[in-house]
Design a protein around this motif. Structure first.
Motif, PDB file in Angstrom:
ATOM      1  N   PRO A 171       0.789  -1.235   0.000  1.00  0.00           N
ATOM      2  CA  PRO A 171       0.000   0.000   0.000  1.00  0.00           C
ATOM      3  C   PRO A 171       0.823   1.288   0.000  1.00  0.00           C
ATOM      4  O   PRO A 171       0.338   2.319  -0.466  1.00  0.00           O
ATOM      5  N   GLU A 172       2.034   1.249   0.504  1.00  0.00           N
ATOM      6  CA  GLU A 172       2.853   2.470   0.529  1.00  0.00           C
ATOM      7  C   GLU A 172       3.531   2.765  -0.808  1.00  0.00           C
ATOM      8  O   GLU A 172       4.263   3.746  -0.940  1.00  0.00           O
ATOM      9  N   ILE A 173       3.265   1.932  -1.813  1.00  0.00           N
ATOM     10  CA  ILE A 173       3.893   2.093  -3.127  1.00  0.00           C
ATOM     11  C   ILE A 173       2.827   2.348  -4.180  1.00  0.00           C
ATOM     12  O   ILE A 173       1.818   1.653  -4.247  1.00  0.00           O
ATOM     13  N   THR A 174       3.073   3.358  -5.008  1.00  0.00           N
ATOM     14  CA  THR A 174       2.257   3.606  -6.193  1.00  0.00           C
ATOM     15  C   THR A 174       3.112   3.236  -7.392  1.00  0.00           C
ATOM     16  O   THR A 174       4.251   3.693  -7.517  1.00  0.00           O
ATOM     17  N   PHE A 175       2.567   2.408  -8.259  1.00  0.00           N
ATOM     18  CA  PHE A 175       3.296   1.932  -9.438  1.00  0.00           C
ATOM     19  C   PHE A 175       2.600   2.460 -10.693  1.00  0.00           C
ATOM     20  O   PHE A 175       1.381   2.391 -10.809  1.00  0.00           O
ATOM     21  N   TRP A 176       3.394   2.986 -11.613  1.00  0.00           N
ATOM     22  CA  TRP A 176       2.874   3.496 -12.877  1.00  0.00           C
ATOM     23  C   TRP A 176       3.470   2.725 -14.047  1.00  0.00           C
ATOM     24  O   TRP A 176       4.649   2.360 -14.029  1.00  0.00           O
ATOM     25  N   SER A 177       2.665   2.522 -15.068  1.00  0.00           N
ATOM     26  CA  SER A 177       3.165   2.024 -16.344  1.00  0.00           C
ATOM     27  C   SER A 177       3.044   3.165 -17.348  1.00  0.00           C
ATOM     28  O   SER A 177       2.190   4.048 -17.216  1.00  0.00           O
ATOM     29  N   VAL A 178       3.915   3.144 -18.344  1.00  0.00           N
ATOM     30  CA  VAL A 178       3.953   4.187 -19.367  1.00  0.00           C
ATOM     31  C   VAL A 178       3.681   3.524 -20.713  1.00  0.00           C
ATOM     32  O   VAL A 178       4.341   2.540 -21.072  1.00  0.00           O
ATOM     33  N   TRP A 179       2.728   4.065 -21.417  1.00  0.00           N
ATOM     34  CA  TRP A 179       2.273   3.460 -22.669  1.00  0.00           C
ATOM     35  C   TRP A 179       2.377   4.438 -23.821  1.00  0.00           C
ATOM     36  O   TRP A 179       2.139   5.632 -23.659  1.00  0.00           O
ATOM     37  N   GLU A 180       2.707   3.907 -24.970  1.00  0.00           N
ATOM     38  CA  GLU A 180       2.648   4.635 -26.231  1.00  0.00           C
ATOM     39  C   GLU A 180       1.695   3.824 -27.101  1.00  0.00           C
ATOM     40  O   GLU A 180       2.073   2.764 -27.609  1.00  0.00           O
ATOM     41  N   GLY A 181       0.449   4.270 -27.174  1.00  0.00           N
ATOM     42  CA  GLY A 181      -0.575   3.458 -27.820  1.00  0.00           C
ATOM     43  C   GLY A 181      -0.791   2.201 -26.989  1.00  0.00           C
ATOM     44  O   GLY A 181      -1.020   2.270 -25.792  1.00  0.00           O
TER      45      GLY A 181
END
Length: 151
Positions: A44-54
């Motif tokens: 819960p103390e971690i926010t994870f992001w993914s990065v997309w191109e299309g």
């Protein structure tokens, strides 16, 4: 590029995190690897992001809350087919903005001291991160460098 919070269940994201972990084993001894696995990234103390191109996954990164005023950047990785296209810089700037919105006063990170980590260290320095002593639960390690940025 689209940056979005990710639940770490998609096959592309799982593969990229696995690539990240494998990359760490190629350049760092086991006792000096601080990269997080999927289970740890879901805390819960971690926010994870993914990065997309299309529909293509081009990178990922995470922000761990150390305390209410201090965050740690974790799991920054650009897909090997999208290196040197500005993915990491855009994501890093995004994470810095999120950290400011959360009221953090400082962001820190740990990365490797070996040549393979030079591009990452140059990126962090170009955005204002400075070398520092170990923070949080880290200890001095010749295979690690620590950087921080006052927000």
């Amino acid at each position: 590029m689209e940056i979005k919070i990710d639940d770490l269940t998609g096959s592309e994201v799982i593969a990229l995190v696995s690539e990240h972990l494998h990359g760490m084993t190629l350049h760092s001894p086991p006792e000096s690897i601080h990269a997080l696995n999927l289970e740890a990234l879901r805390k819960p103390e971690i926010t994870f992001w993914s990065v997309w191109e299309g529909d293509q996954l081009v990178g990922c990164g995470a922000l761990k809350e150390i305390d209410r005023q201090h965050g740690e950047i974790k799991s920054m990785r650009t897909s090997s087919s999208h290196l040197r296209k500005g993915v990491a810089k855009q994501l890093l700037e995004y994470i810095i903005e999120v950290a400011k919105q959360r009221g953090y006063r400082r962001l820190s990170l740990e990365t490797g001291s070996m040549d393979a980590f030079e591009p990452a260290k140059r990126l962090y320095a170009s955005i204002g991160f400075q070398y520092c002593k170990p923070f949080s639960n880290y200890i001095e390690d010749p295979n690690s460098v620590f950087m921080t940025k006052e927000l």
